[in-house]
Design a protein around this motif. Structure first.
Motif, PDB file in Angstrom:
ATOM      1  N   PHE A 192       0.822  -1.212   0.000  1.00 48.50           N
ATOM      2  CA  PHE A 192       0.000   0.000   0.000  1.00 48.50           C
ATOM      3  C   PHE A 192       0.857   1.263   0.000  1.00 48.50           C
ATOM      4  O   PHE A 192       0.583   2.203  -0.735  1.00 48.50           O
ATOM      5  CB  PHE A 192      -0.959   0.008   1.193  1.00 48.50           C
ATOM      6  N   MET A 201       0.824   1.625  -3.949  1.00 49.25           N
ATOM      7  CA  MET A 201      -0.399   2.408  -4.116  1.00 49.25           C
ATOM      8  C   MET A 201      -0.217   3.846  -3.634  1.00 49.25           C
ATOM      9  O   MET A 201      -1.109   4.665  -3.796  1.00 49.25           O
ATOM     10  CB  MET A 201      -1.572   1.773  -3.365  1.00 49.25           C
ATOM     11  N   THR A 234      -0.288   5.179  -0.682  1.00 53.99           N
ATOM     12  CA  THR A 234      -1.180   5.689   0.351  1.00 53.99           C
ATOM     13  C   THR A 234      -0.346   6.282   1.474  1.00 53.99           C
ATOM     14  O   THR A 234       0.841   5.994   1.597  1.00 53.99           O
ATOM     15  CB  THR A 234      -2.051   4.565   0.931  1.00 53.99           C
ATOM     16  N   VAL A 281     -11.468   0.888   4.313  1.00 57.89           N
ATOM     17  CA  VAL A 281     -10.642   2.089   4.493  1.00 57.89           C
ATOM     18  C   VAL A 281      -9.409   2.021   3.596  1.00 57.89           C
ATOM     19  O   VAL A 281      -9.103   2.961   2.847  1.00 57.89           O
ATOM     20  CB  VAL A 281     -10.226   2.240   5.975  1.00 57.89           C
ATOM     21  N   LEU A 282      -8.713   0.876   3.643  1.00 62.41           N
ATOM     22  CA  LEU A 282      -7.513   0.728   2.821  1.00 62.41           C
ATOM     23  C   LEU A 282      -7.850   0.894   1.351  1.00 62.41           C
ATOM     24  O   LEU A 282      -7.138   1.550   0.593  1.00 62.41           O
ATOM     25  CB  LEU A 282      -6.890  -0.654   3.049  1.00 62.41           C
ATOM     26  N   VAL A 316      -8.656   4.555   0.410  1.00 58.61           N
ATOM     27  CA  VAL A 316      -7.443   5.364   0.419  1.00 58.61           C
ATOM     28  C   VAL A 316      -6.559   5.022  -0.781  1.00 58.61           C
ATOM     29  O   VAL A 316      -6.014   5.901  -1.449  1.00 58.61           O
ATOM     30  CB  VAL A 316      -6.703   5.149   1.751  1.00 58.61           C
ATOM     31  N   ALA A 317      -6.454   3.710  -1.059  1.00 61.03           N
ATOM     32  CA  ALA A 317      -5.605   3.291  -2.169  1.00 61.03           C
ATOM     33  C   ALA A 317      -6.168   3.782  -3.499  1.00 61.03           C
ATOM     34  O   ALA A 317      -5.434   4.286  -4.346  1.00 61.03           O
ATOM     35  CB  ALA A 317      -5.480   1.770  -2.172  1.00 61.03           C
ATOM     36  N   SER A 366      -5.493   7.561  -3.867  1.00 61.96           N
ATOM     37  CA  SER A 366      -4.135   7.995  -4.206  1.00 61.96           C
ATOM     38  C   SER A 366      -3.684   7.402  -5.543  1.00 61.96           C
ATOM     39  O   SER A 366      -2.910   8.011  -6.255  1.00 61.96           O
ATOM     40  CB  SER A 366      -3.161   7.618  -3.092  1.00 61.96           C
ATOM     41  N   TYR A 367      -4.178   6.197  -5.857  1.00 56.66           N
ATOM     42  CA  TYR A 367      -3.679   5.580  -7.077  1.00 56.66           C
ATOM     43  C   TYR A 367      -4.345   6.155  -8.320  1.00 56.66           C
ATOM     44  O   TYR A 367      -3.757   6.124  -9.399  1.00 56.66           O
ATOM     45  CB  TYR A 367      -3.874   4.064  -7.037  1.00 56.66           C
TER      46      TYR A 367
END
Lengths: 302, 350
Positions: A80, A84, A86, B320-321, B324-325, B328-329
């Motif tokens: 992540f 990714m 984050t 949540v992950l 968020v991913a 941003s991605y």
């Protein structure tokens, strides 16, 4: 006298999970990764090591499972954060929550128990008797007879971490990467890869630490067993400014406060009060540290 | 070229749900049935809906408490401790002060809010006076508050009639009645939430908070007193957490006493809500609905399909992950597409 021996004897193993997590966290700290997933790594490995030890009735498979579980969490964190992109803080919090849920979930799923798992099938890490030292009166009874990763940590891992960070090309690159990742990229070394390696080292060390928690100090798993040790180790890293020797010293002091708590319970002080000691010690250490840095600032000004 | 925010969030939630389905499937459960029973127990019956609404409002305040601090760049991770101190203080007032409801309940609320704010003020003062890291202080204060309250409810303030560690129940005057199936504290908390959103969006201090959250140095250069505002943000965040703790005592559907483990999950959920909403109090609303549905349907799912209720904790973390991913991605992905298009067009020119 007996009381002091007892405090010190329980202090040594109590400091190990925090120490290993902090040493692992040093690598990510030097790579400039704000890693708060140590808590989740410790908890995961405490659980998976008990699972491995239970299934195969052997401590070394337990250790293997523990390290593998923790590495899986660090892979997730690395995926992540590095792939990714984050935020590190967000990812850490979410992973810690995920791990807290997952360990409880699988505890119920695999063993059908809630709260804690104790079973004769769980094999603890073997305790070592050291031939000459054990016959020395006071020191022998303090140092002798702990689970073996304790000796490996004190005499091999701590010096090794120091050498790796400060005396090898890898350590130099890691610190440079933490200082400015673009610089490292510009000389043809992949900063991402260094960061990845540091996260994995952190995972491996936390894996040993978590295993020590469930199979070295105790021989059981309880829900939320890590109980803030990952956070304490983060505080220690910040206090020590990334110096492994300082980390080692502070961890021993924390071990002593924990051992003190365990011993004070026997003299009728309620255990809830004694359990506070390590956390109060963190605050005290932070306070002293900030006072000292303020004094330094004043000296520079004058 | 831009992907709409709502689209990425929807995609992320769908992804999380699919991952959850795969996990359930690999464990040998029927995933559709489990999801259906979550929805059934949280939304289809009147009791379920009331439960969901109660949970939703508590989550809303927990999320606002975290977002109030984090949105201003103050790392208050101590909602749990602040909530506990608030709950403990209001319980003490509710047990020992003998007054009619009209006076007692406001007194309990004031006490709880003040206790929460004070517990946060310790951390803020540590940062302000000694330059200590508030992030670690608040975390450590969580554990200290937890053990302290555990001590109080298992020794000096223990209810003699109770088997487990628990304080006595507050006097009847200290309980707000329910309106139908819904707690009346729900309305109070929604009012507080609206006030908090209005404060952050419209007031001058709220604007300063938001600027500080984006860039503290810019805020200071721009002329706002960041030290003072930091203190205020911590206090407000602690006050909201203290309010949450008080509502866990005063609310009609609650237990009216401090038991061990009170509010344990709300604090962490609050942090996750704030983070997933990008530390924006207004954004907490939508995610709080999602969390509330999942959590209030969890025990129903366990009854129906045997999936342990902790599954929802994992599912929330995955959501949540995932959000968020995706967030941003998506930016990186767009950059890559643009770069790919450019190289393509260059090749054509050749």
């Amino acid at each position: 006298m007996n009381l002091i021996i007892e405090i010190l004897k329980s202090a040594l193993p109590a400091s190990i999970p925090i120490l290993l997590a902090a040493l692992g966290g040093l690598f990510t700290w030097h790579a400039n990764i704000f890693n708060i997933s140590m808590e989740g790594m410790l908890l995961t490995s405490a659980f998976t090591s008990v699972v491995g030890s239970y299934l195969f009735e052997s401590w070394w498979i337990g250790l293997l499972f523990g390290v593998a579980g923790s590495l899986a969490v660090s892979l997730l964190f690395a995926f992540f954060v590095l792939k990714m992109k984050t935020g590190e803080f967000i990812t850490g919090i979410a992973i810690n929550t995920f791990v807290a849920g997952a360990t409880t979930y699988y505890l119920r799923q695999l063993f059908d128990v809630k709260g804690s798992l104790m079973d004769p099938r769980i094999v603890a890490l073997p305790k070592w008797n050291i031939p000459i030292v054990k016959d020395i009166p006071v020191i022998g009874s303090i140092i002798n007879g702990h689970a073996f990763p304790l000796y490996l940590t004190f005499f091999i891992i701590v010096p090794l971490v120091y050498v790796i960070i400060y005396k090898t090309p890898f350590g130099l690159r890691l610190r440079a990467c933490g200082y400015d990742a673009k610089v490292i990229d510009s000389v043809g070394i992949k900063a991402e890869r260094l960061k990845f390696i540091s996260i994995m080292i952190c995972g491996a060390l936390c894996g040993v630490g978590g295993t020590f928690l469930s199979l070295g100090i105790m021989r059981m798993f309880t829900e939320n067993m890590s109980n803030g040790r990952g956070w304490i180790s983060l505080a220690i890293i910040i206090l020590s400014l990334g110096n492994p020797v300082k980390v080692f010293a502070i961890c021993i002091i924390f071990g002593i406060t924990e051992g003190l708590g365990l011993t004070l319970q026997q003299v009728n002080i309620p255990n809830q009060i004694t359990d506070m000691l390590p956390y109060l010690a963190v605050l005290a250490a932070l306070y002293i540290n900030s006072r000292q840095s303020k004094k330094k600032e004043l000296k520079v000004k004058n | 070229m831009k992907i709409r925010k709502e689209v990425t969030v929807a995609l992320a939630i769908v992804t999380a749900i699919v991952i959850g389905m795969i996990m359930l499937f690999s464990q040998g459960y029927s995933s559709m049935e489990s999801y259906a029973s979550i929805l059934k127990y949280s939304l289809s019956t009147a009791i379920g809906r009331a439960n969901t609404i109660n949970r939703f409002v508590f989550l809303l305040i927990a999320g606002s408490s975290a977002a109030m601090a984090l949105g201003a760049g103050a790392s208050n991770l101590g909602q749990f401790g602040q909530l506990l101190m608030g709950a403990m203080t209001s319980t003490l007032i509710g047990i020992y002060v003998n007054l009619p409801s009209v006076v007692l309940i406001p007194l309990m609320i004031i006490g709880g809010v003040a206790a929460g704010a004070l517990w946060a003020a310790i951390a803020a003062a540590g940062r302000k006076l000694f330059g200590m890291n508030e992030f670690i202080i608040t975390l450590m204060l969580n554990f200290i508050a937890d053990y302290f309250v555990r001590y109080l409810i298992s020794t000096p303030l223990k209810d003699p009639g109770s088997q487990w560690p628990a304080s006595r129940v507050v006097s009847e005057n200290g309980i707000l009645p329910a309106i139908g199936l819904i707690d009346s504290v729900v309305f109070l908390m929604i009012a507080v939430y609206i006030a908090a959103v209005y404060f952050v969006r419209k007031s001058r201090m709220g604007y300063e908070f938001r600027v500080m959250g984006y860039n503290s140095l810019f805020a200071r250069v721009g002329g706002c007193d960041t030290n003072k505002n930091f203190f205020r943000a911590m206090l407000l965040s602690g006050a909201l957490a203290g309010l949450l703790g008080t509502m866990m005592i005063v609310g009609a559907t609650q237990q009216h006493r401090v038991i061990s483990g009170l509010g344990e999950n709300f604090a962490n959920d609050g942090l996750m809500l704030s983070i997933v909403a990008g530390n924006n109090i207004g954004g907490v609303f939508v995610y709080a609905i999602l969390f509330a549905i999942l959590q209030s349907g969890a025990t129903g799912m366990q009854l129906d399909t045997g999936v342990p209720s902790e599954f929802t904790t994992m599912l929330i973390a995955i959501t949540v992950l995932s959000v968020v991913a995706f967030r941003s991605y998506s930016g990186i992905f767009i950059d890559k597409v643009i770069a790919w298009k450019k190289t393509k067009s260059l090749e054509v020119e050749k």
